[in-house]
Every structure is written in C-alpha cells, then in structure tokens.
Design an enzyme around this catalytic site. Structure first.
Site, PDB file in Angstrom:
ATOM      1  N   PHE A  83       0.951  -1.306   0.045  1.00 46.84           N
ATOM      2  CA  PHE A  83      -0.020   0.177   0.058  1.00 46.84           C
ATOM      3  C   PHE A  83       0.920   1.314   0.076  1.00 46.84           C
ATOM      4  O   PHE A  83       1.294   1.616   1.046  1.00 46.84           O
ATOM      5  CB  PHE A  83      -0.795   0.049   1.146  1.00 46.84           C
ATOM      6  CG  PHE A  83      -2.062   0.575   0.950  1.00 46.84           C
ATOM      7  CD1 PHE A  83      -3.466   0.144   1.344  1.00 46.84           C
ATOM      8  CD2 PHE A  83      -2.253   1.856   0.448  1.00 46.84           C
ATOM      9  CE1 PHE A  83      -4.624   0.569   1.148  1.00 46.84           C
ATOM     10  CE2 PHE A  83      -3.556   2.475   0.286  1.00 46.84           C
ATOM     11  CZ  PHE A  83      -4.751   1.807   0.629  1.00 46.84           C
ATOM     12  N   ASP A 134      -1.777   7.150   7.204  1.00 47.29           N
ATOM     13  CA  ASP A 134      -1.870   6.113   8.163  1.00 47.29           C
ATOM     14  C   ASP A 134      -0.393   5.403   8.365  1.00 47.29           C
ATOM     15  O   ASP A 134       0.400   5.476   7.515  1.00 47.29           O
ATOM     16  CB  ASP A 134      -2.716   4.699   7.447  1.00 47.29           C
ATOM     17  CG  ASP A 134      -3.214   3.840   8.652  1.00 47.29           C
ATOM     18  OD1 ASP A 134      -2.308   3.109   8.953  1.00 47.29           O
ATOM     19  OD2 ASP A 134      -4.351   3.849   8.907  1.00 47.29           O
ATOM     20  N   ASN A 192      -3.513  12.261  -4.350  1.00 47.45           N
ATOM     21  CA  ASN A 192      -2.625  11.305  -3.969  1.00 47.45           C
ATOM     22  C   ASN A 192      -2.569  10.120  -4.945  1.00 47.45           C
ATOM     23  O   ASN A 192      -3.554   9.932  -5.565  1.00 47.45           O
ATOM     24  CB  ASN A 192      -2.861  10.311  -2.563  1.00 47.45           C
ATOM     25  CG  ASN A 192      -2.849  11.334  -1.370  1.00 47.45           C
ATOM     26  OD1 ASN A 192      -1.866  11.811  -0.795  1.00 47.45           O
ATOM     27  ND2 ASN A 192      -4.089  11.973  -0.999  1.00 47.45           N
ATOM     28  N   PHE A 210     -10.787   8.274  -0.381  1.00 50.73           N
ATOM     29  CA  PHE A 210     -10.302   7.143   0.174  1.00 50.73           C
ATOM     30  C   PHE A 210     -10.015   5.925  -0.775  1.00 50.73           C
ATOM     31  O   PHE A 210     -10.914   5.629  -1.595  1.00 50.73           O
ATOM     32  CB  PHE A 210     -11.296   6.583   1.129  1.00 50.73           C
ATOM     33  CG  PHE A 210     -11.327   7.403   2.507  1.00 50.73           C
ATOM     34  CD1 PHE A 210     -10.730   6.790   3.690  1.00 50.73           C
ATOM     35  CD2 PHE A 210     -12.006   8.557   2.526  1.00 50.73           C
ATOM     36  CE1 PHE A 210     -10.727   7.693   4.792  1.00 50.73           C
ATOM     37  CE2 PHE A 210     -11.875   9.523   3.670  1.00 50.73           C
ATOM     38  CZ  PHE A 210     -11.309   9.116   4.754  1.00 50.73           C
TER      39      PHE A 210
END
Length: 348
Positions: A27, A80, A129, A329
């Site tokens: 990720f 995160d 992003n 997201f």
C-alpha cells in the site's frame, strides 16, 4: 452510516475475495501537492518517505530535530502508519538556516527532499494522492478484471472509509455521547475527529440512499451540482434539468451529497426532500454539528479514479495504480473490486 457493509455498491456487491495488504509495501501512497515549491521563503518543505510511522509522530520528531515548537510544523493531510507513504511536512523557519536533515535518524523514515517555500502548507492544500496497491490471494481473476474495467469507466461511490469513524466506530460513539451531553470534550483534536466522523456518516448515508434509488447519475430538481474538479456548486432549476443531465453525462458536472452543518443543506425541492428523508435516524449527529456551528459543505457522490491501470503478477496477484483527489479514500475503490480480508483505510 458507519458500517461499510451496509453501504450500497455502484457495480453490485463483489463476488471475489482477496487480501488488500499483506505488507506495508503493498500500500504505497505518494502525495501530489499540485504545485512546485517556490525555492525560497520562510517555510521549509520536507518530503519524507515513512513506513510504520504516523503523521503526527513524524511532525513531532521534525520539530524536535529543528528545535521548533510543534505548532511550527504543518502538513496537508494525515497518512496511516500501516503503509509506505511519501508525505510533505512544512516547518516555519523565518530568518533561520535550513537544517541539515541528513543527520536525522528516525527508524522507518527517510528524508527525500528539502526545499524552501513562501506559503504555509495547510490541511487540504493537497491536490491529491497517487496510490499503488497490491491485491493478493484474489479468488476470481476474471471477476476482478471486469470490475476494475467498470471502475475505470464509471467510477465508485465517494464514501468515507471506516478509518474516519475510529476503531470499531468509536469516534461516532463518542460523538453521540457528546451530543447528548453525556461527556464533555475539551481537546480540540478530539472535537474535530468527532465532528468530522458525524458529517462523514451522514454523507455516506445520503450517498448510499442515492445509489439505492438508482439516482446517482440522474439530476433531480433542486440538486446541488458541482463543476467537475471544482469545489463550487449550484442548484439545478426545473427548467434546466434536461440540459444539466447532458452535462452530467458528459462528465462536466457531478451530483453532490451534504456534509451537514449549522445551515441549510443547500439543495431545494425534490433533492432537498430526498436528502432530509435519507437522513432519518441521524437527528443526534445532525443536532451536534448544528450546535457546534460547523460550516456545511458538499461532496461529490461519485469518485472517478484517474490514471488507473493494473497488471497481473500471477493469477492471484494484481498490482493496481490510480490517482485520487484529496479527501478521497483508496478503499472506496477497493471495496468495489472485492471483499478484502483486511480493511485498511488510507485517505488524505
């Protein structure tokens, strides 16, 4: 609505299963500022690649290294810790030399770039992003291939991921207690988290209702329509519906759902009635954001990943890349592809 399994899928419920993340390297998130740093100014921009570190921790370490108060360090969005992320930090250092970050020792972090800039980096400054994900143990290659193609062509619901609601939905639980005056919330950061979770849950509920009614791509009288790629919006009038539908189908416009606050939702007529009905059951959260004088906003119901591509490494492993605008997201994309064994929500 905080339980993602209760939210309606745009392309129907996925039949395939897989693993979203076996390692942090599966990720990858790279920030896209959307501008070139000035090269001079009072701010020092530091681009950091981090693994196993959350944004706030790195900000604290940079402040300590540069001998600055924490308030002098800012960033464009939270990332995160359970991922590999490339993120910009901003240090306010007027009249001071740029630190030599080559001597910074922080496990899991590498400084990639340091450059001066004239303006402070703030939350929301980010353009978007870039994501690079690896989905493993995919149960049905053909199913996933077909769904990826559907997503590239038609997008996904622009839901807030479960990370927004805290572990096991704790942010929403606390928000409801706060709304009912069962607890007091003094910390500014907690107040912000609880209010954000409240608005996000209400948005998800309205967006899901819109999909359930097969109206995610149909203009209603009184809809709040957003110019694609812009934050501004306007209300659809009855005599404009046909023209606006053509523009929506052409990708020029997007239907929005509310992030409620202390003012009107923004819609009118049929769309307003629909949204008020969809928010039935959320009176507690709605009363909280009104009481706390939160400014209302709108958010597009659908999300269209850009620069989307995928490559199969073998029959059960696929690497997927795409770009999303800030505030979106990646797991809103993944949940339309397959049922993941791990729900890792990373947005910005």
């Amino acid at each position: 609505m905080e339980n993602s399994e209760q939210l309606v899928w745009l392309h129907g419920e996925p039949q395939a299963t897989g693993s979203l993340k076996s390692t942090a390297e599966d990720f990858l998130v790279v920030e896209d500022l959307g501008f070139q740093p000035d090269g001079d100014g009072e701010q020092v921009l530091v681009r950091v690649r981090k693994r196993g570190c959350n944004t706030q921790f790195v900000a604290e370490m940079l402040a300590k290294f540069a001998r600055l108060p924490l308030r002098a360090v800012s960033y464009a969005g939270l990332k995160d810790r359970h991922a590999v992320t490339e993120q910009w930090f901003c240090l306010h250092m007027p009249g001071k030399e740029t630190p030599d970050f080559s001597s910074l020792e922080l496990e899991g972090c590498d400084v990639l770039e340091v450059i001066r800039h004239r303006r402070k980096l703030r939350i929301g400054t980010l353009r978007g992003n870039h994501f690079a994900l690896v989905l493993r143990q995919v149960s049905d290659r053909n199913e996933v291939d077909a769904r990826l193609a559907q997503i590239a062509a038609s997008g996904v619901p622009n839901y807030f991921g479960s990370q927004r609601f805290g572990r096991n939905g704790n942010n929403l639980e606390q928000a409801r207690l706060w709304a009912n005056n069962d607890i007091r919330v003094k910390e500014r950061s907690k107040r912000s988290f609880y209010l954000s979770a409240s608005r996000s849950a209400m948005f998800n509920q309205v967006a899901s209702a819109r999909l359930a009614g097969q109206q995610a791509k149909t203009v209603l009288c009184g809809d709040a329509l957003q110019l694609t790629g812009r934050g501004s919006w306007f209300v659809a009038k009855a005599d404009e519906l046909e023209t606006l539908q053509v523009r929506l189908d052409a990708g020029e416009l997007q239907i929005t759902a509310p992030l409620p606050g202390d003012d009107e939702l923004g819609t009118q007529d049929d769309a307003l009635a629909f949204e008020e009905q969809a928010l039935t059951g959320q009176e507690t959260l709605w009363s909280l954001v009104k009481r706390e004088r939160v400014e209302p906003a709108r958010r597009a119901v659908l999300l269209y990943p850009q620069q989307m591509q995928w490559e199969w490494q073998d029959d059960v492993t696929v690497a997927v890349k795409f770009w999303l605008p800030a505030g979106s997201f990646a797991t809103s994309v993944v949940r339309e592809v397959l049922h993941s064994q791990q729900d890792i929500d990373i947005g910005a």
